[in-house]
Motif scaffolding. Structure first.
Motif, PDB file in Angstrom:
ATOM      1  N   GLY A  77     -44.117 -29.282 -14.402  1.00  0.00           N
ATOM      2  CA  GLY A  77     -44.724 -30.413 -15.106  1.00  0.00           C
ATOM      3  C   GLY A  77     -44.492 -30.382 -16.600  1.00  0.00           C
ATOM      4  O   GLY A  77     -45.405 -30.623 -17.386  1.00  0.00           O
ATOM      5  N   ILE A  78     -43.251 -30.101 -16.983  1.00  0.00           N
ATOM      6  CA  ILE A  78     -42.919 -29.949 -18.396  1.00  0.00           C
ATOM      7  C   ILE A  78     -42.076 -31.124 -18.893  1.00  0.00           C
ATOM      8  O   ILE A  78     -41.077 -31.477 -18.265  1.00  0.00           O
ATOM      9  N   THR A  79     -42.466 -31.709 -20.003  1.00  0.00           N
ATOM     10  CA  THR A  79     -41.584 -32.588 -20.762  1.00  0.00           C
ATOM     11  C   THR A  79     -40.748 -31.676 -21.648  1.00  0.00           C
ATOM     12  O   THR A  79     -41.286 -30.952 -22.483  1.00  0.00           O
ATOM     13  N   LEU A  80     -39.422 -31.713 -21.444  1.00  0.00           N
ATOM     14  CA  LEU A  80     -38.556 -30.682 -22.009  1.00  0.00           C
ATOM     15  C   LEU A  80     -37.356 -31.311 -22.702  1.00  0.00           C
ATOM     16  O   LEU A  80     -36.614 -32.082 -22.099  1.00  0.00           O
ATOM     17  N   HIS A  81     -37.189 -30.993 -23.979  1.00  0.00           N
ATOM     18  CA  HIS A  81     -36.059 -31.487 -24.770  1.00  0.00           C
ATOM     19  C   HIS A  81     -35.222 -30.287 -25.201  1.00  0.00           C
ATOM     20  O   HIS A  81     -35.742 -29.371 -25.844  1.00  0.00           O
ATOM     21  N   ILE A  82     -33.942 -30.319 -24.855  1.00  0.00           N
ATOM     22  CA  ILE A  82     -33.038 -29.206 -25.146  1.00  0.00           C
ATOM     23  C   ILE A  82     -31.802 -29.736 -25.854  1.00  0.00           C
ATOM     24  O   ILE A  82     -31.180 -30.692 -25.389  1.00  0.00           O
ATOM     25  N   GLU A  83     -31.462 -29.104 -26.982  1.00  0.00           N
ATOM     26  CA  GLU A  83     -30.282 -29.523 -27.741  1.00  0.00           C
ATOM     27  C   GLU A  83     -29.466 -28.316 -28.192  1.00  0.00           C
ATOM     28  O   GLU A  83     -30.032 -27.318 -28.633  1.00  0.00           O
ATOM     29  N   ARG A  84     -28.171 -28.437 -28.096  1.00  0.00           N
ATOM     30  CA  ARG A  84     -27.266 -27.539 -28.798  1.00  0.00           C
ATOM     31  C   ARG A  84     -26.969 -28.216 -30.127  1.00  0.00           C
ATOM     32  O   ARG A  84     -26.295 -29.234 -30.180  1.00  0.00           O
ATOM     33  N   LEU A  85     -27.494 -27.670 -31.201  1.00  0.00           N
ATOM     34  CA  LEU A  85     -27.273 -28.289 -32.502  1.00  0.00           C
ATOM     35  C   LEU A  85     -25.846 -28.064 -32.965  1.00  0.00           C
ATOM     36  O   LEU A  85     -25.213 -28.957 -33.513  1.00  0.00           O
ATOM     37  N   TYR A  86     -25.345 -26.849 -32.739  1.00  0.00           N
ATOM     38  CA  TYR A  86     -23.932 -26.556 -32.966  1.00  0.00           C
ATOM     39  C   TYR A  86     -23.604 -25.222 -32.311  1.00  0.00           C
ATOM     40  O   TYR A  86     -24.507 -24.482 -31.904  1.00  0.00           O
ATOM     41  N   GLY A  87     -22.317 -24.922 -32.203  1.00  0.00           N
ATOM     42  CA  GLY A  87     -21.861 -23.694 -31.587  1.00  0.00           C
ATOM     43  C   GLY A  87     -20.668 -23.954 -30.688  1.00  0.00           C
ATOM     44  O   GLY A  87     -20.504 -25.058 -30.161  1.00  0.00           O
ATOM     45  N   GLN A  88     -19.837 -22.933 -30.513  1.00  0.00           N
ATOM     46  CA  GLN A  88     -18.622 -23.074 -29.724  1.00  0.00           C
ATOM     47  C   GLN A  88     -18.586 -22.161 -28.501  1.00  0.00           C
ATOM     48  O   GLN A  88     -18.079 -22.553 -27.462  1.00  0.00           O
ATOM     49  N   ASN A  89     -19.100 -20.947 -28.618  1.00  0.00           N
ATOM     50  CA  ASN A  89     -19.004 -19.983 -27.530  1.00  0.00           C
ATOM     51  C   ASN A  89     -19.982 -20.357 -26.417  1.00  0.00           C
ATOM     52  O   ASN A  89     -21.189 -20.437 -26.636  1.00  0.00           O
ATOM     53  N   ASN A  90     -19.448 -20.590 -25.228  1.00  0.00           N
ATOM     54  CA  ASN A  90     -20.273 -21.091 -24.130  1.00  0.00           C
ATOM     55  C   ASN A  90     -21.372 -20.117 -23.715  1.00  0.00           C
ATOM     56  O   ASN A  90     -22.494 -20.536 -23.396  1.00  0.00           O
ATOM     57  N   HIS A  91     -21.073 -18.830 -23.713  1.00  0.00           N
ATOM     58  CA  HIS A  91     -22.093 -17.826 -23.395  1.00  0.00           C
ATOM     59  C   HIS A  91     -23.218 -17.887 -24.428  1.00  0.00           C
ATOM     60  O   HIS A  91     -24.409 -17.884 -24.072  1.00  0.00           O
ATOM     61  N   HIS A  92     -22.861 -17.968 -25.690  1.00  0.00           N
ATOM     62  CA  HIS A  92     -23.865 -18.044 -26.750  1.00  0.00           C
ATOM     63  C   HIS A  92     -24.715 -19.303 -26.623  1.00  0.00           C
ATOM     64  O   HIS A  92     -25.936 -19.261 -26.843  1.00  0.00           O
ATOM     65  N   ILE A  93     -24.090 -20.422 -26.304  1.00  0.00           N
ATOM     66  CA  ILE A  93     -24.829 -21.683 -26.158  1.00  0.00           C
ATOM     67  C   ILE A  93     -25.883 -21.550 -25.062  1.00  0.00           C
ATOM     68  O   ILE A  93     -27.058 -21.878 -25.249  1.00  0.00           O
ATOM     69  N   CYS A  94     -25.466 -21.057 -23.899  1.00  0.00           N
ATOM     70  CA  CYS A  94     -26.385 -20.934 -22.773  1.00  0.00           C
ATOM     71  C   CYS A  94     -27.506 -19.952 -23.078  1.00  0.00           C
ATOM     72  O   CYS A  94     -28.676 -20.231 -22.827  1.00  0.00           O
ATOM     73  N   GLU A  95     -27.162 -18.812 -23.647  1.00  0.00           N
ATOM     74  CA  GLU A  95     -28.176 -17.801 -23.924  1.00  0.00           C
ATOM     75  C   GLU A  95     -29.148 -18.265 -25.009  1.00  0.00           C
ATOM     76  O   GLU A  95     -30.354 -18.022 -24.917  1.00  0.00           O
ATOM     77  N   ALA A  96     -28.648 -18.963 -26.013  1.00  0.00           N
ATOM     78  CA  ALA A  96     -29.539 -19.497 -27.046  1.00  0.00           C
ATOM     79  C   ALA A  96     -30.531 -20.485 -26.443  1.00  0.00           C
ATOM     80  O   ALA A  96     -31.713 -20.506 -26.810  1.00  0.00           O
TER      81      ALA A  96
END
Length: 197
Positions: A146-165
């Motif tokens: 029951g979560i209203t959830l907003h997720i953004e990648r503000l910037y970044g290139q490495n896919n592993h880093h994006i997912c882990e962040a």
């Protein structure tokens, strides 16, 4: 103790999940998908929610059911452990940097599930996990928790880093949202007197 245990069995997956919202970030994760295990471990460690999650899924078909159902069961456990949500912070926000990447996660344990996803991957897989399933995992947990959830990648290139962040940001935001606030004196954090609906 704000704890929960969910056993969820379908023709596609057999899942056991146990959580303690007031834990220390201990985890025991086995989904059969190594990279997904790693991300859920990050969630547990950085949210301080103890998580045991065991999944026996139909990985001979593909990863979809295991990924989706692990999130559905974890969300159900969170809902059960929160009860009527009295006294919780309800809202959580985190900026999560990882090297060249910055992610932002904002959430409301509102009882009204909704996902806004503004993140892209340039690889089809991270480890053996299909990257198209990552936003689906968050969609699924938002539904049952029951979560209203907003997720953004503000910037970044490495896919592993994006997912882990993103997972770490979600963890930090959840930690903020589920923690009890003594100033609320056990009140449900809504002028309606209930959350959801």
């Amino acid at each position: 103790m704000r704890t929960a245990r969910i056993a969820r069995t379908t023709s596609e997956t057999d899942i056991l999940v146990e959580i303690n919202l007031d834990g220390t970030g201990k985890y025991d994760i086995e989904t059969g998908i190594g990279f997904l295990d790693h991300m859920i471990e990050q969630f547990s460690r950085h949210s301080l929610i103890d998580v045991t999650l065991k999944v026996n899924g139909d990985l001979h078909v593909d990863q979809h059911h295991t990924t989706e159902d692990s999130a559905l069961a974890l969300g159900q456990a969170i809902t059960q452990a929160l009860g009527d949500k009295a006294g919780i912070g309800r809202y959580g926000t985190a900026y999560s940097p990882m090297d060249e990447t910055l992610a932002r996660v904002a959430l409301d344990i509102s009882g009204r599930p909704y996902l806004v996803w503004n993140a892209k991957f340039t690889q089809e897989k991270l480890g053996e996990l299909d990257t198209e399933l990552i936003d689906h995992w968050f969609h699924s947990i938002s539904q049952t928790a029951g979560i209203t959830l907003h997720i953004e990648r503000l910037y970044g290139q490495n896919n592993h880093h994006i997912c882990e962040a993103i997972f770490k940001g979600f963890a930090r935001a959840m930690r903020m949202a589920v923690e009890a606030d003594s100033r609320k004196q056990g009140a449900i954090p809504s002028t309606k007197g209930q959350l959801g609906g």
